[in-house]
Design a protein around this motif. Sequence first.
Motif, short mmCIF file in Angstrom:
data_model
loop_
_atom_site.label_atom_id
_atom_site.label_comp_id
_atom_site.label_asym_id
_atom_site.label_seq_id
_atom_site.Cartn_x
_atom_site.Cartn_y
_atom_site.Cartn_z
N PRO A 144 -12.35 6.90 -12.89
CA PRO A 144 -12.28 6.74 -11.43
C PRO A 144 -11.09 5.90 -10.95
CG PRO A 144 -14.55 6.54 -12.15
CD PRO A 144 -13.69 6.58 -13.40
N HIS A 186 -4.61 9.55 -6.18
CA HIS A 186 -4.71 9.87 -4.75
C HIS A 186 -3.91 8.90 -3.89
CE1 HIS A 186 -7.32 13.23 -5.30
NE2 HIS A 186 -8.18 12.51 -6.00
N ASP A 232 -11.16 -1.07 -4.84
CA ASP A 232 -12.55 -1.05 -5.30
C ASP A 232 -12.66 -0.56 -6.74
OD1 ASP A 232 -13.36 -1.98 -2.82
OD2 ASP A 232 -14.23 -0.05 -2.17
N GLU A 233 -11.93 0.50 -7.07
CA GLU A 233 -11.98 1.02 -8.44
C GLU A 233 -11.33 0.06 -9.43
OE1 GLU A 233 -13.89 3.22 -9.52
OE2 GLU A 233 -14.41 4.21 -7.63
N LYS A 253 -7.29 4.98 1.27
CA LYS A 253 -6.87 5.05 -0.13
C LYS A 253 -6.72 3.67 -0.74
CE LYS A 253 -4.20 9.34 0.18
NZ LYS A 253 -2.86 9.92 -0.06
N LYS A 289 -8.40 0.91 -0.02
CA LYS A 289 -9.73 0.37 -0.32
C LYS A 289 -10.30 1.02 -1.57
CE LYS A 289 -14.34 -0.48 1.61
NZ LYS A 289 -14.74 -1.04 0.38
N LYS A 290 -10.19 2.34 -1.65
CA LYS A 290 -10.71 3.06 -2.81
C LYS A 290 -10.04 2.57 -4.09
CE LYS A 290 -12.87 6.43 -4.97
NZ LYS A 290 -14.24 6.26 -5.37
N TYR A 291 -8.72 2.42 -4.06
CA TYR A 291 -8.01 1.95 -5.24
C TYR A 291 -8.42 0.52 -5.61
CZ TYR A 291 -4.37 0.79 -8.52
OH TYR A 291 -3.71 0.38 -9.66
N ALA A 339 -8.30 7.34 -8.41
CA ALA A 339 -7.96 6.63 -7.17
C ALA A 339 -6.47 6.33 -7.12
CB ALA A 339 -8.78 5.35 -7.05
#
Length: 177
Positions: free
Chosen positions: A97, A104, A54-55, A48, A50-52, A101
């Motif tokens: 996105p 989540h 990255d976004e 989570k 990394k996703k955050y 992110a």
Amino acid sequence: MSAVLDQKYEKLFALLDANGDGVIAEDDFTLMAERVLVAFGEERAAGKGKKYADEMMNYWHALRDRADTDGDGRIDGDEFRRAVRQASDDFDTLIGPLYEAGFHLADRDDDGLVSREEFVAVEQAIGVPADEAGATFDLLTEQGGSLTLDRLMAAATQYYRNEDPAHTERHLLFGAL
């Protein structure tokens, strides 16, 4: 642009200027991402976190591409106001996105719901005072309950797009204007 959108975009600019130097640059997005990740004990390198992160960088790049008209790698207030309206037209692909992110990341138990405590933690990490974040949560969830992704996305979309001063609940995603 309406006075309401101007106020919302000024508030958003102030939050995105995480280091308070009067301009928005990549380091502001890095700093803000770090603050949020620390608030949730997440690492930038995986899951989570990394996703955050990255976004957050995707949002920065999209904003920079639209706003940095002089090519100096920094966005001032005038550049921001002109560009954020354009970026909000592409909310689903450019801005949405990041909010998804963030949702989540805050949804610690992956049940599809964000509690008041989790919401306030994210908002505080990005610079919104706790009392204002709590009031926003109460408004979004109608005083109790949990926040769903659909409700957050609807509120975020309205924050970026809605110009109607009569609907103040659509203007409080990041606390009072």
